[in-house]
Design a protein around this motif. Sequence first.
Motif, mmCIF file in Angstrom:
data_model
loop_
_atom_site.group_PDB
_atom_site.id
_atom_site.type_symbol
_atom_site.label_atom_id
_atom_site.label_comp_id
_atom_site.label_asym_id
_atom_site.label_seq_id
_atom_site.Cartn_x
_atom_site.Cartn_y
_atom_site.Cartn_z
ATOM 1 N N ARG A 170 52.092 53.655 37.721
ATOM 2 C CA ARG A 170 53.411 53.856 37.160
ATOM 3 C C ARG A 170 54.462 53.007 38.028
ATOM 4 O O ARG A 170 55.441 52.310 37.537
ATOM 5 C CB ARG A 170 53.773 55.200 37.292
ATOM 6 N N THR A 171 54.185 52.558 39.290
ATOM 7 C CA THR A 171 54.882 51.931 39.913
ATOM 8 C C THR A 171 54.762 50.579 39.668
ATOM 9 O O THR A 171 55.684 49.826 39.541
ATOM 10 C CB THR A 171 54.704 51.955 41.595
ATOM 11 N N ASP A 208 55.911 43.973 50.952
ATOM 12 C CA ASP A 208 56.652 45.088 50.642
ATOM 13 C C ASP A 208 56.223 45.695 49.182
ATOM 14 O O ASP A 208 56.103 46.796 48.983
ATOM 15 C CB ASP A 208 58.103 44.918 50.674
ATOM 16 N N ARG A 209 55.798 44.749 48.187
ATOM 17 C CA ARG A 209 55.354 44.979 46.924
ATOM 18 C C ARG A 209 54.214 45.792 47.050
ATOM 19 O O ARG A 209 53.977 46.665 46.236
ATOM 20 C CB ARG A 209 55.389 43.729 46.124
ATOM 21 N N PHE A 210 53.238 44.931 47.708
ATOM 22 C CA PHE A 210 52.018 45.580 47.873
ATOM 23 C C PHE A 210 51.792 47.234 48.443
ATOM 24 O O PHE A 210 51.266 47.805 48.169
ATOM 25 C CB PHE A 210 51.030 44.653 49.094
ATOM 26 N N ALA A 211 52.839 47.252 49.579
ATOM 27 C CA ALA A 211 52.738 48.520 50.190
ATOM 28 C C ALA A 211 53.385 49.768 49.091
ATOM 29 O O ALA A 211 53.173 50.890 49.049
ATOM 30 C CB ALA A 211 53.944 48.529 51.361
ATOM 31 N N SER A 212 54.217 49.071 48.037
ATOM 32 C CA SER A 212 54.847 49.922 47.183
ATOM 33 C C SER A 212 53.874 50.351 46.171
ATOM 34 O O SER A 212 53.669 51.407 45.444
ATOM 35 C CB SER A 212 55.896 49.357 46.383
ATOM 36 N N THR A 213 52.860 49.332 45.657
ATOM 37 C CA THR A 213 51.738 49.522 44.811
ATOM 38 C C THR A 213 50.561 50.311 45.278
ATOM 39 O O THR A 213 50.214 51.001 44.315
ATOM 40 C CB THR A 213 51.245 47.965 44.288
ATOM 41 N N PHE A 214 50.335 50.293 46.517
ATOM 42 C CA PHE A 214 49.104 50.904 47.237
ATOM 43 C C PHE A 214 49.785 51.892 48.059
ATOM 44 O O PHE A 214 50.105 51.659 49.192
ATOM 45 C CB PHE A 214 48.371 50.082 47.712
#
Length: 223
Positions: free
Chosen positions: A126-127, A213-219
């Motif tokens: 969803r993110t 930061d996008r990686f951390a939000s996605t996983f």
Amino acid sequence: MAARDYGQYSGITRAMELVGERWALLIVRDLLVGPRRYGELAAGLHRIPSNILAARLKELQAAGVIRRAPRSRVIVYELTPYGRELEPVVLALGAWGFKAMDEPREEQLITAESMTMDLRSAFRPRTALELPTTSYAGRFGAVDLLIRVDGDELDVTPGGDASGSGLGGVGPVDLAFAAGPGIRRLITGELEAGQAIETGVVEVLGGRGELLDRFASTFRVAA
């Protein structure tokens, strides 16, 4: 006949009789990544005794969870449709277990299969739907993976290139990075992306470092 009979009439009990023996779910985990030859399963589960691997494969076949299939003159093991129904169960167990992980012991290894399934367990579709398509080349210890997120679709491929050029023929990735087992601290939210880079938990090897930061939000698996 199941390898172990718990003497209870219950769906959960029956599931445990079919896949609850030691190593069984790890075999299923690795086959969720893709079909494997006997030797590939043995290499990925490096501590499994050969007699136990043979026994578990036989039991899982008898239960209709896996099957043997010819591929290019070799025999591989693959999940049946019934076996693939275990995928959400395995992913949920992975996310649950991730929260209890501590620092690794010296003899513990990261494999391509284990890291692939950890990423799939932590993936937040969803993110990801709200973010642009992004490709990452991640080096986790000795394992290189190409990770592509396109909307709510995740594709993880062994290989990757730490220079940031991606796999052959794929083209450059948006971010290439290296991380050891400490990556779990980023995935559980214990560290923010900037802190992970500053403390050396993650090393940016190429591309746009701010995309961590996008990686951390996605996983993300909330601790």
